[in-house]
Design a protein around this motif. Structure first.
Motif, PDB file in Angstrom:
ATOM      1  N   ARG B  64      32.076  37.856  44.316  1.00 19.05           N
ATOM      2  CA  ARG B  64      33.479  38.183  44.383  1.00 19.05           C
ATOM      3  C   ARG B  64      34.291  37.031  43.898  1.00 19.05           C
ATOM      4  O   ARG B  64      35.281  37.498  42.998  1.00 19.05           O
ATOM      5  CB  ARG B  64      33.828  38.279  46.163  1.00 19.05           C
ATOM      6  CG  ARG B  64      33.312  39.486  46.396  1.00 19.05           C
ATOM      7  CD  ARG B  64      33.856  39.574  47.994  1.00 19.05           C
ATOM      8  NE  ARG B  64      33.042  40.760  48.407  1.00 19.05           N
ATOM      9  CZ  ARG B  64      32.787  40.944  49.805  1.00 19.05           C
ATOM     10  NH1 ARG B  64      33.053  39.918  50.665  1.00 19.05           N
ATOM     11  NH2 ARG B  64      32.341  42.057  50.173  1.00 19.05           N
ATOM     12  N   PHE B  65      33.756  35.930  43.720  1.00 21.46           N
ATOM     13  CA  PHE B  65      34.554  34.865  43.301  1.00 21.46           C
ATOM     14  C   PHE B  65      34.643  35.240  41.687  1.00 21.46           C
ATOM     15  O   PHE B  65      35.747  35.210  41.160  1.00 21.46           O
ATOM     16  CB  PHE B  65      34.041  33.270  43.382  1.00 21.46           C
ATOM     17  CG  PHE B  65      34.623  32.361  42.680  1.00 21.46           C
ATOM     18  CD1 PHE B  65      35.794  32.000  42.899  1.00 21.46           C
ATOM     19  CD2 PHE B  65      33.795  31.896  41.486  1.00 21.46           C
ATOM     20  CE1 PHE B  65      36.272  30.874  42.133  1.00 21.46           C
ATOM     21  CE2 PHE B  65      34.489  31.072  40.820  1.00 21.46           C
ATOM     22  CZ  PHE B  65      35.734  30.422  41.105  1.00 21.46           C
ATOM     23  N   PHE B  66      33.419  35.357  41.117  1.00 22.63           N
ATOM     24  CA  PHE B  66      33.487  35.602  39.585  1.00 22.63           C
ATOM     25  C   PHE B  66      34.275  36.691  39.295  1.00 22.63           C
ATOM     26  O   PHE B  66      35.072  37.010  38.285  1.00 22.63           O
ATOM     27  CB  PHE B  66      32.117  35.506  38.973  1.00 22.63           C
ATOM     28  CG  PHE B  66      31.315  34.269  39.072  1.00 22.63           C
ATOM     29  CD1 PHE B  66      31.968  33.262  38.284  1.00 22.63           C
ATOM     30  CD2 PHE B  66      30.263  33.949  39.690  1.00 22.63           C
ATOM     31  CE1 PHE B  66      31.417  31.833  38.467  1.00 22.63           C
ATOM     32  CE2 PHE B  66      29.652  32.771  39.537  1.00 22.63           C
ATOM     33  CZ  PHE B  66      30.196  31.510  39.044  1.00 22.63           C
ATOM     34  N   GLY B  67      34.141  37.792  40.126  1.00 23.48           N
ATOM     35  CA  GLY B  67      34.934  39.172  39.687  1.00 23.48           C
ATOM     36  C   GLY B  67      36.490  38.729  39.862  1.00 23.48           C
ATOM     37  O   GLY B  67      36.989  39.308  39.120  1.00 23.48           O
ATOM     38  N   LEU B  68      36.818  37.673  40.492  1.00 29.49           N
ATOM     39  CA  LEU B  68      38.327  37.447  40.541  1.00 29.49           C
ATOM     40  C   LEU B  68      38.485  36.552  39.569  1.00 29.49           C
ATOM     41  O   LEU B  68      39.719  36.613  38.648  1.00 29.49           O
ATOM     42  CB  LEU B  68      38.573  36.816  41.814  1.00 29.49           C
ATOM     43  CG  LEU B  68      39.138  37.846  43.050  1.00 29.49           C
ATOM     44  CD1 LEU B  68      39.243  36.838  44.334  1.00 29.49           C
ATOM     45  CD2 LEU B  68      40.349  38.380  42.734  1.00 29.49           C
ATOM     46  N   SER B  69      37.794  35.333  39.160  1.00 28.38           N
ATOM     47  CA  SER B  69      37.825  34.235  38.418  1.00 28.38           C
ATOM     48  C   SER B  69      38.328  34.863  36.980  1.00 28.38           C
ATOM     49  O   SER B  69      39.041  34.077  36.147  1.00 28.38           O
ATOM     50  CB  SER B  69      37.135  33.068  38.715  1.00 28.38           C
ATOM     51  OG  SER B  69      35.833  33.522  38.008  1.00 28.38           O
ATOM     52  N   ARG B  70      37.353  35.722  36.480  1.00 28.28           N
ATOM     53  CA  ARG B  70      37.530  36.001  35.066  1.00 28.28           C
ATOM     54  C   ARG B  70      38.945  36.416  34.744  1.00 28.28           C
ATOM     55  O   ARG B  70      39.226  35.723  33.525  1.00 28.28           O
ATOM     56  CB  ARG B  70      36.449  37.000  34.773  1.00 28.28           C
ATOM     57  CG  ARG B  70      36.310  37.289  33.339  1.00 28.28           C
ATOM     58  CD  ARG B  70      35.616  38.655  32.867  1.00 28.28           C
ATOM     59  NE  ARG B  70      36.312  39.216  32.118  1.00 28.28           N
ATOM     60  CZ  ARG B  70      35.880  39.113  30.736  1.00 28.28           C
ATOM     61  NH1 ARG B  70      35.159  38.289  30.282  1.00 28.28           N
ATOM     62  NH2 ARG B  70      36.493  39.939  29.919  1.00 28.28           N
ATOM     63  N   GLY B  71      39.498  37.404  35.301  1.00 30.76           N
ATOM     64  CA  GLY B  71      40.767  37.504  35.040  1.00 30.76           C
ATOM     65  C   GLY B  71      41.628  36.303  35.083  1.00 30.76           C
ATOM     66  O   GLY B  71      42.381  36.176  34.158  1.00 30.76           O
ATOM     67  N   VAL B  72      41.572  35.761  35.945  1.00 27.12           N
ATOM     68  CA  VAL B  72      42.563  34.541  36.234  1.00 27.12           C
ATOM     69  C   VAL B  72      42.631  33.544  35.265  1.00 27.12           C
ATOM     70  O   VAL B  72      43.635  33.016  34.360  1.00 27.12           O
ATOM     71  CB  VAL B  72      42.315  33.833  37.579  1.00 27.12           C
ATOM     72  CG1 VAL B  72      43.253  32.370  37.641  1.00 27.12           C
ATOM     73  CG2 VAL B  72      42.632  34.751  38.753  1.00 27.12           C
ATOM     74  N   PHE B  73      41.306  33.202  34.664  1.00 27.69           N
ATOM     75  CA  PHE B  73      41.062  32.288  33.648  1.00 27.69           C
ATOM     76  C   PHE B  73      41.454  32.946  32.124  1.00 27.69           C
ATOM     77  O   PHE B  73      41.980  32.161  31.555  1.00 27.69           O
ATOM     78  CB  PHE B  73      39.642  31.901  33.575  1.00 27.69           C
ATOM     79  CG  PHE B  73      39.194  31.072  34.761  1.00 27.69           C
ATOM     80  CD1 PHE B  73      40.187  29.819  35.100  1.00 27.69           C
ATOM     81  CD2 PHE B  73      37.865  31.178  35.242  1.00 27.69           C
ATOM     82  CE1 PHE B  73      39.572  29.092  36.051  1.00 27.69           C
ATOM     83  CE2 PHE B  73      37.465  30.286  36.439  1.00 27.69           C
ATOM     84  CZ  PHE B  73      38.227  29.241  36.685  1.00 27.69           C
ATOM     85  N   ARG B  74      41.337  34.202  32.181  1.00 26.32           N
ATOM     86  CA  ARG B  74      41.586  34.849  30.653  1.00 26.32           C
ATOM     87  C   ARG B  74      43.225  34.750  30.733  1.00 26.32           C
ATOM     88  O   ARG B  74      43.856  34.494  29.715  1.00 26.32           O
ATOM     89  CB  ARG B  74      41.237  36.383  30.895  1.00 26.32           C
ATOM     90  CG  ARG B  74      39.985  36.505  30.251  1.00 26.32           C
ATOM     91  CD  ARG B  74      39.971  36.282  28.741  1.00 26.32           C
ATOM     92  NE  ARG B  74      40.409  37.135  27.993  1.00 26.32           N
ATOM     93  CZ  ARG B  74      41.045  36.944  26.694  1.00 26.32           C
ATOM     94  NH1 ARG B  74      40.863  35.657  26.248  1.00 26.32           N
ATOM     95  NH2 ARG B  74      41.244  37.968  25.833  1.00 26.32           N
ATOM     96  N   TYR B  75      44.031  34.782  31.576  1.00 20.63           N
ATOM     97  CA  TYR B  75      45.476  34.871  31.870  1.00 20.63           C
ATOM     98  C   TYR B  75      45.764  33.526  31.421  1.00 20.63           C
ATOM     99  O   TYR B  75      46.646  33.503  30.432  1.00 20.63           O
ATOM    100  CB  TYR B  75      45.799  35.308  33.295  1.00 20.63           C
ATOM    101  CG  TYR B  75      47.420  35.314  33.276  1.00 20.63           C
ATOM    102  CD1 TYR B  75      48.278  36.004  32.595  1.00 20.63           C
ATOM    103  CD2 TYR B  75      47.959  34.082  33.941  1.00 20.63           C
ATOM    104  CE1 TYR B  75      49.508  36.128  32.736  1.00 20.63           C
ATOM    105  CE2 TYR B  75      49.307  34.046  34.094  1.00 20.63           C
ATOM    106  CZ  TYR B  75      49.955  34.898  33.630  1.00 20.63           C
ATOM    107  OH  TYR B  75      51.476  34.845  33.541  1.00 20.63           O
ATOM    108  N   LEU B  76      45.184  32.530  31.998  1.00 22.17           N
ATOM    109  CA  LEU B  76      45.654  31.031  31.585  1.00 22.17           C
ATOM    110  C   LEU B  76      45.344  30.817  30.371  1.00 22.17           C
ATOM    111  O   LEU B  76      46.095  30.225  29.573  1.00 22.17           O
ATOM    112  CB  LEU B  76      44.885  30.149  32.724  1.00 22.17           C
ATOM    113  CG  LEU B  76      45.320  30.367  34.128  1.00 22.17           C
ATOM    114  CD1 LEU B  76      44.765  29.381  35.168  1.00 22.17           C
ATOM    115  CD2 LEU B  76      46.939  30.027  34.222  1.00 22.17           C
ATOM    116  N   GLU B  77      44.096  31.316  29.823  1.00 21.55           N
ATOM    117  CA  GLU B  77      43.845  31.032  28.538  1.00 21.55           C
ATOM    118  C   GLU B  77      44.877  31.380  27.451  1.00 21.55           C
ATOM    119  O   GLU B  77      45.295  30.952  26.542  1.00 21.55           O
ATOM    120  CB  GLU B  77      42.399  31.607  28.159  1.00 21.55           C
ATOM    121  CG  GLU B  77      42.159  31.298  26.658  1.00 21.55           C
ATOM    122  CD  GLU B  77      41.182  32.223  26.100  1.00 21.55           C
ATOM    123  OE1 GLU B  77      41.005  33.140  26.691  1.00 21.55           O
ATOM    124  OE2 GLU B  77      40.517  32.000  24.690  1.00 21.55           O
TER     125      GLU B  77
END
Lengths: 584, 584
Positions: B64-77
C-alpha cells in the motif's frame, strides 16, 4: 482525432488498421509470455518441479519473447513506412500549392510561419501519425485484451480494474485540459519573455554603441525569474492531475496485489492465476499512461494539420501555372479592359475599371502616390493576381486562359528589393537559363555596370552571395538583379523602381537599363522618381485605384493635373540647387 | 567535450535543487520496483498459506505504501526538476547574451537576416532541456538498476551478477543503438534538414524571382530530391528506433528467462526459497522499466550536443575586440579633440583592409562628412571610431589619449551615435531614449525630442513617452524612427555625434529637412556623418571623399565642387538622376 485528417488522408486509416492488428498480436504474445512465466514459476515454487520437467515451457517462453521483439521492431517499420508515404505526398501537395498561390500569399502570411508549417508542421503531423495513432490503438486494444483475459482468471481483479479504468480517461482529459490552458498561458508568457530576449539580441549593436550591455544582464535575469515564479504556481496545480492519474494506476495495482494475497490465503485461488494477473496488471495501465505522455505530440500534430489544411484550402488568386500557351511569338500587345481588383476580405477595390493598351515596343511608366494601386497593377500584369472584374488580353486572348508559366517566360523583371539566392553570382545572373556560357553572363553584368565590382569579389563570378555568403550592398544587389533581367532577354521588361538604397553606380545602372531598351522590347515600369517617369513614351497616372491622367511627360505638364503637381512638389528644390551648381 | 563541461558547469550553482529533483526521480522509480517486489512477496507468501494473516501484515502495508509513494515522488520530481530547469534557463540566456555582446561587430554583419535568431533561440531551448530530458532519466535508470541489483543480491549474489549483466548490457545496447549508431543519420539529418529548409526559405522569399525566371519546376524537383534523401535518413532512424524497441522488449524478458534457468535449480536444492524466485522475477521486470526512457534521452543528447556546439562556436572569443568591457584606466581624455592617425581596419573575415591608412583631425565642434560609394569603407571607419571595429594599424586619439585604452565610462561621456538603420526596442519610447543616458530627466527627454523635431508627434500620442515602440513602430515612418534615434543620441549632450548613413530610407524632401535640422541642433559639438547622399553638405567644415578604403579627396563643399574631381562627379551624377535633364 481530427476529422479533417481522417477525411483528407485515407492513408491514416491504413496506419490505424495495421497498428491495431499489430497491437493485438503483440498483446496476445504478452499474455502468452505472462502465462508461460507464471506456469514456470508456479511449477517450481508450488509443484517443486525440476528445470528439466519445465524445459519445454522454457523454450516456448524463449520463442515468445523473441517473437515479441520482432513484432515490436516490425510494427515501427510498417507504421513508419506508411506515415512516410503520407508525409511525402502531403508535402508535395503543399509545396505545389504554395507555388500556385504565388508571392501575393506571402504578403498576408508571415513567410517564416509558412516555411515552418511546410517543414516542421508536416514533421509534427508525421510524429502524430507514426507515434500517436499507433499508441492510441494500443491504448484501446491492449487493456481490452488483457481485461478479457483477466475476467477469465479472476473476476474480483476485473471489477477493480473496471472501477478504476474509467477514471483514467477522465483524468487524462483533465490533464489535457489544464495542460492546454497552461500551455496557452505559458506560450503567451514565454512569447513575451522570448520576445524580450530576441529584442535584446537584435538590438545588440545599439546596446554596444551606448555601452548598455552589462545592464541588460540583470534585466534578463529578473525577467526569467519573474517568469519562473509566474509559471511554477500554475504548473504545481497542473501536475496535480498527473499525480492523481499516477496514483490511480499504482493504487489499483496495490489493491489488486493485496486482494490476490488475501484470496490466495483463503485458498480461493491458485497461485499460477494470481501470478499471471499480477504480471499483467502493470501492462494493463502502461499503454494508457504512455498515451498521456504523447499528448503534447498529438496537440502539435492536430494544430499542424489545421495549419496545413488552411494553406491547402487557400484560394489561388494567381494565374494558374499550367494551361494554354500563347500562339504568337515575338512582341505582344497587352490590353487592360475594365479591370478591377479587390483583395479578398477587403471592402474597397484597389483598382477600378482600368483600361489601357500597350502596343509592342512601347515604353510605359506607371506613376502615382503611394497606395494608388501601382504595385497591384503590376502584379496583375505579372499574373500574380487575376482581375476580380474585367479582362487582361494578350494578343486578344484572355490572360486567365493562358498558362502562367508560359506568360512569365515572356517577361523580364527587376523587383524593388531583389532577392538573391545563396548561390554564385553567375548562377544568380543566369537564373533563367542555368549552365549558359560565361560570356553571356558577363555581357549582361557589364550592361548592368556590375562587372567591375563582381571581379573585385573574392572569387569573382564564382563568389557565393545571398544568405550566408558574401554580403553585398543594396546597390550591388540591385545591379545583379538588373543583369539577371537583361540576361533573360524577354520581350517585355518590367521594373518596380527601387526607392531606397541606391548609390550613384546603381542609379547609373538603372539609366543604362532604360537606355538599353530597344524597339524589340516592351517596357512597363513603376516609376517612383518622376525623372525616370519622363523617359517613358507614355505615362499612366494612377490615383486611388483609377487612371486619372495618361500621356507623355510634355502632354501631362501642359495639363494642370496630378502629375504636374507631383512634379512640382518633388523637384522644385532640386531645380534651384542644380541652378546654383551651374552658376559656380 | 567542452559542451559537456559547460553543461556541467551550469549545474553547479543549483546543485541542491538538482540533487533534490534527482532523488525524487529515483524514489519514484524505486517505488515501482518496491511495489512489484513486495506484491510478489505478498502473493508468494500467501500461497504458502501461513498460519495467521498477521504474517502478511508487513507486506500488505508495504504494498500500500509503495502504491501511494510512487505518485507522490513523481509529483515532487516534476516540481523540482521544472524549478531547476527554469533557473538554468536564466543562466543560459545570460551566457548567450554576454557572449554575443562581446562579439566583434564584424560577426554581426553575417547575422543580418532573422534566421540565426531562430537557431539561437531553439538551441537555448535544447540546452535548457538537457537536464530534464537527458541527464535525469539516465541517472534515474542507473540508480534503479542499482536498487534492483541490491534486491536480487539479497536473494543470491550469483543471480545478481546475471541481473546486473543483463541490465548493463541492455542499457548500453539501448544507449549505443540510439546514440552511437543514431549519431550518423541524425547528424546528416540535421544537414539535410538545413538544406531543405534553406531551399524552402529561398522558394518562399524569392517566389517572385522563382516564378518570373521560370524556375518553379526546377526548384520543386530539387526540393523533392531533398525530401527523398531526408526520407531515406528518417527510415534509417526508424529502423534504429524499432531495433531499440525490440531489443528492450526482448532483453527484459530474456533476463527473466535466464533468471529462471539459474534460479529454479537453486529452488530445487533449497538454496533459495520459492518466495525469493517470485520476488526476483517481479523485481527484474520492474527494474527494466526504467531502461525504456534511455533511448529517448540519448537520441536527444545528440541534439543537445549540436546545440551546445553551435552556441559555444557562436560566442567563441576569437577576434574579440580588446577594448570591450574595460573597467578602469589611469587616465581619461583631456578634451574632445579627435585625431585619427594612419588608421587601417580589417575585419577578420575578409582578406583586404576595409580602411587603409586614413588620417584626419576633428577638433571639438567641427563638422566632418565622410562620403563615398557603398563599400568604400565609410561605415567601417565610423565603427572603428566607436570602438566597434578592429583597428589593425595606426591610432585613434581623443583628447590626447589612445581610444583603445578608453573605458566604457569614457566612451559614454564622449561618444554618441545614430547607426545605420537604428534599432528601436519593443519598449516604451522613454526607455528607448534612456538607453543613451539612463538618468535623463523628463526635461532632458523633451529637449532631445524637440531638437530632433519629433516632439509634436510624441505629444500627439495618447500615452506620450509611455507608448510602446512596438505599437507605435508600425505607425512610424522611416523618418520618424530616424528622428527618434537622433533624439536618443542627442541625450548625451556634450559628446561627439556619429551618424552612419542617417538618411537611409528617407525621401529627398525628408532628407533635406533632416540634414537642415541636424546642423541646427549640433552647433557646438563635433559631428561626424557618413553618407553616400550628397545633401546639405555645404554646412560641413571638411568633406572626406573615400574610395576603396582610402581618402581620395578632402575639402569644403565649395572647394571640392570648384576642383571638379571625384566629389563633383558624384554630385553631378546625383543631380542628374534626380532631375533626369542634364545628360539628355
Amino acid at each position: 482525432m481530427d476529422k479533417r485528417v481522417i477525411a483528407r488522408l485515407k492513408d491514416v486509416r491504413v496506419v490505424l488498421v495495421s497498428a491495431i492488428l499489430l497491437g493485438l498480436f503483440s498483446t496476445l504474445l504478452l499474455i502468452v509470455q505472462a502465462q508461460m512465466m507464471a506456469g514456470i514459476v508456479s511449477g517450481s515454487f508450488i509443484g517443486h518441479e525440476s528445470i528439466h520437467t519445465l524445459e519445454p515451457l522454457m523454450w516456448v517462453l524463449l520463442g515468445t519473447l523473441l517473437l515479441r521483439g520482432t513484432i515490436s521492431f516490425s510494427s515501427r517499420i510498417v507504421v513508419g513506412h506508411l506515415s512516410h508515404r503520407l508525409k511525402t505526398s502531403l508535402r508535395g501537395q503543399l509545396l505545389g500549392h504554395l507555388v500556385a498561390l504565388g508571392p501575393m500569399y506571402f504578403k498576408k502570411e508571415q513567410s517564416g510561419e509558412v516555411v515552418q508549417t511546410a517543414f516542421d508542421g508536416i514533421e509534427q503531423l508525421d510524429t502524430y501519425v507514426s507515434d500517436y495513432v499507433p499508441q492510441l490503438a494500443l491504448a484501446v486494444i491492449t487493456p481490452l485484451a488483457i481485461f478479457a483475459f483477466i475476467v477469465s482468471k479472476d473476476l474480483i481483479t476485473a471489477v477493480i480494474l473496471c472501477v478504476s479504468t474509467p477514471l483514467v480517461p477522465i483524468f487524462m482529459i483533465l490533464i489535457g485540459k489544464s495542460a492546454q490552458s497552461l500551455t496557452d498561458r505559458q506560450w503567451r508568457l514565454m512569447g513575451v519573455l522570448s520576445g524580450h530576449f530576441v529584442d535584446l539580441l537584435k538590438g545588440l549593436p545599439t546596446l554596444r554603441v551606448f555601452q548598455r550591455t552589462k545592464a541588460q544582464v540583470d534585466i534578463i535575469r529578473r525577467m526569467t525569474d519573474e517568469y519562473r515564479r509566474a509559471t511554477m504556481k500554475p504548473l504545481r496545480v497542473a501536475f496535480l492531475s498527473a499525480f492523481v492519474l499516477e496514483l490511480l494506476t499504482t493504487l489499483s495495482t496495490a489493491m489488486v496485489a493485496v486482494g490476490l494475497g488475501l484470496r490466495l490465503l483463503s485458498g480461493r485461488m491458485s497461485f499460477v492465476d494470481a501470478f499471471v494477473v499480477l504480471l499483467l496488471v502493470p501492462d494493463f495501465f502502461l499503454p494508457i499512461r504512455a498515451l498521456g505522455t504523447k499528448y503534447h505530440a498529438s496537440m502539435n500534430g492536430i494544430s499542424a494539420a489545421h495549419r496545413i489544411f488552411d494553406i491547402l484550402d487557400e484560394p489561388i488568386l494567381a494565374l494558374p501555372l499550367p494551361g494554354r500557351t500563347g500562339e504568337k511569338t515575338g512582341l505582344h500587345e497587352i490590353e487592360f479592359r475594365d479591370v478591377s481588383f479587390t483583395y479578398p476580405g477587403a471592402e474597397q477595390p484597389v483598382l477600378q475599371s482600368i483600361s489601357f493598351k500597350i502596343k509592342p515596343s512601347d515604353v510605359v511608366a506607371i506613376v502615382g502616390l503611394s497606395g494608388a494601386g501601382k504595385s497591384t497593377l503590376l502584379d496583375l500584369l505579372l499574373g500574380f493576381l487575376t482581375p476580380t472584374d474585367g479582362h487582361i488580353l494578350v494578343d486578344g486572348v484572355n490572360l486567365t486562359d493562358l498558362s502562367g508559366s508560359w506568360w512569365r517566360q515572356e517577361i523580364g523583371y527587376v523587383s524593388q528589393s531583389p532577392y538573391l539566392f545563396s548561390d554564385t553570382v553567375a548562377a544568380n545572373i543566369s537564373l533563367h537559363r542555368p549552365s549558359a556560357d560565361e560570356n553571356c553572363v558577363r555581357s549582361a553584368a557589364k550592361r548592368a555596370l556590375a562587372d567591375d565590382f563582381i571581379l573585385d569579389l573574392p572569387q569573382g563570378y564564382d563568389t557565393v552571395i545571398g544568405e550566408g555568403g558574401q554580403s553585398l550592398s543594396g546597390g550591388q544587389a540591385q545591379r545583379i538583379a538588373i543583369a539577371r533581367a537583361l540576361y533573360k532577354k524577354a520581350q517585355i521588361l518590367t521594373l518596380d523602381e527601387p526607392t531606397a538604397h541606391l548609390d550613384v553606380e546603381s542609379e547609373s545602372a538603372l539609366s543604362a537599363l532604360f537606355a538599353s531598351v530597344d524597339s524589340a522590347q516592351t517596357m512597363i515600369y513603376i516609376a517612383h522618381r518622376l525623372s525616370t517617369a519622363r523617359i517613358a513614351r507614355r505615362i499612366i497616372v494612377l490615383h486611388e485605384g483609377k487612371i486619372v491622367e495618361e500621356g507623355s511627360h510634355d502632354e501631362l505638364m501642359q495639363k494642370d493635373g496630378l502629375y504636374r503637381r507631383m512634379y512640382g512638389a518633388y523637384s522644385g528644390e532640386g531645380l534651384v540647387r542644380s541652378c546654383e551648381l551651374h552658376a559656380l | 567535450m567542452r559542451v559537456a563541461r559547460t553543461l556541467i558547469r551550469w549545474i553547479q550553482p543549483h546543485f541542491g535543487i538538482a540533487l533534490l529533483a534527482l532523488l525524487m526521480g529515483f524514489l519514484a522509480a524505486g517505488s515501482s520496483v518496491g511495489l512489484m517486489s513486495t506484491s510478489g512477496y505478498l502473493i508468494a507468501s500467501a500461497a504458502l498459506h501461513p498460519a495467521t494473516i498477521l504474517l502478511l501484515w508487513t507486506p500488505i502495508v508495504a504494498v500500500r505504501f509503495f502504491g501511494l509513494s510512487r505518485g507522490v515522488f513523481r509529483y515532487l520530481e516534476r516540481v523540482f526538476s521544472h524549478e531547476f530547469t527554469f533557473r538554468i534557463l536564466s543562466d543560459i540566456r545570460v551566457f548567450v547574451f554576454r557572449g554575443m555582446a562581446s562579439l566583434p561587430l564584424s560577426r554581426w554583419q553575417f547575422m543580418k537576416s532573422g534566421d540565426w535568431l531562430q537557431t539561437v533561440m531553439a538551441d537555448v531551448d535544447s540546452l535548457q532541456d538537457f537536464y530534464l530530458r537527458v541527464l535525469s532519466p539516465s541517472l534515474v535508470a542507473m540508480l534503479s538498476g542499482l536498487l534492483g541489483s541490491v534486491i536480487v543480491a539479497v536473494v543470491d549474489i550469483r543471480l545478481m551478477v546475471w541481473f546486473a549483466l543483463c541490465f548493463v548490457l541492455t542499457g548500453m545496447g539501448a544507449v549505443l543503438l540510439s546514440h552511437q549508431l543514431g549519431a550518423h543519420p541524425s547528424r546528416s539529418m540535421t544537414f539535410e534538414k538545413k538544406n531543405f529548409y534553406t531551399r524552402l526559405v529561398q522558394l518562399v522569399h524569392g517566389m517572385r524571382e522563382v516564378l518570373l525566371f521560370n524556375r518553379e519546376a526546377a526548384v520543386l524537383s530539387e526540393l523533392e530530391e531533398y525530401q527523398h534523401s531526408w526520407t531515406a535518413l528518417r527510415k534509417a532512424m526508424i529502423r534504429l528506433e524499432g531495433l531499440t524497441d525490440g531489443l528492450i522488449v526482448s532483453a527484459t524478458a530474456f533476463c527473466v528467462w535466464g533468471m529462471l534457468w539459474f534460479a529454479i535449480p537453486m529452488v530445487t536444492i533449497h538454496r533459495i526459497t520459492g518466495v525469493s524466485l517470485v520476488v526476483v522475477v517481479l523485481t527484474t521486470l520492474a527494474s527494466f522499466e526504467s531502461i525504456a526512457s534511455l533511448p529517448g534521452a540519448f537520441s536527444y543528447l545528440r541534439q543537445v550536443l549540436d546545440a551546445g556546439n553551435r552556441t559555444l562556436t557562436l560566442v567563441a572569443d576569437d577576434g574579440r575586440s580588446s577594448s570591450a568591457g574595460k573597467e578602469q584606466s589611469a587616465t581619461s581624455p583631456m578634451n574632445g579633440d579627435l585625431r585619427v592617425h594612419a588608421v587601417s581596419v580589417s575585419w577578420p573575415s575578409s582578406a583586404r583592409e576595409t580602411v587603409r591608412s586614413v588620417s584626419f583631425e576633428a577638433p571639438w565642434g567641427s563638422k566632418i562628412a565622410i562620403v563615398g560609394p557603398s563599400g568604400s569603407g565609410k561605415s567601417t571607419l565610423a565603427n572603428a571610431i566607436l570602438g566597434l571595429a578592429p583597428v589593425t594599424a595606426g591610432c585613434i586619439e581623443l583628447g590626447g589619449m589612445d581610444a583603445a585604452h578608453m573605458t566604457d565610462l569614457d566612451r559614454e561621456r564622449w561618444f554618441t551615435a545614430v547607426l545605420q538603420s537604428p534599432y528601436l526596442f519593443n519598449a516604451p519610447i522613454h526607455q528607448n531614449l534612456k538607453i543613451a543616458r539612463p538618468l535623463s530627466s523628463d526635461e532632458d527627454l523633451w529637449e532631445a525630442v524637440n531638437l530632433a523635431a519629433i516632439a509634436d508627434r510624441i505629444s500627439e500620442l495618447p500615452d506620450g513617452f509611455d507608448t510602446l515602440v512596438g505599437e507605435f513602430g508600425t505607425l512610424m515612418s522611416g523618418g520618424e524612427r530616424q528622428r527618434l534615434a537622433l533624439a536618443r543620441a542627442l541625450l548625451r549632450k556634450q559628446a561627439i555625434l556619429l551618424l552612419d548613413e542617417p538618411t537611409t530610407g528617407l525621401d529627398p524632401i525628408a532628407e533635406e529637412r533632416f540634414m537642415e535640422s541636424l546642423w541646427k541642433v549640433t552647433q557646438t559639438r563635433t559631428v561626424l556623418v557618413t553618407t553616400h547622399r550628397l545633401v546639405g553638405l555645404d554646412r560641413v567644415d571638411v568633406i572626406l571623399v573615400m574610395e576603396n578604403g582610402q581618402i581620395v579627396e578632402r575639402g569644403t563643399h565649395a572647394g571640392l565642387v570648384a576642383k571638379r574631381g571625384k566629389y563633383w562627379r558624384m554630385l553631378m551624377a546625383q543631380q542628374d538622376m534626380i532631375l533626369g535633364v542634364n545628360s539628355r
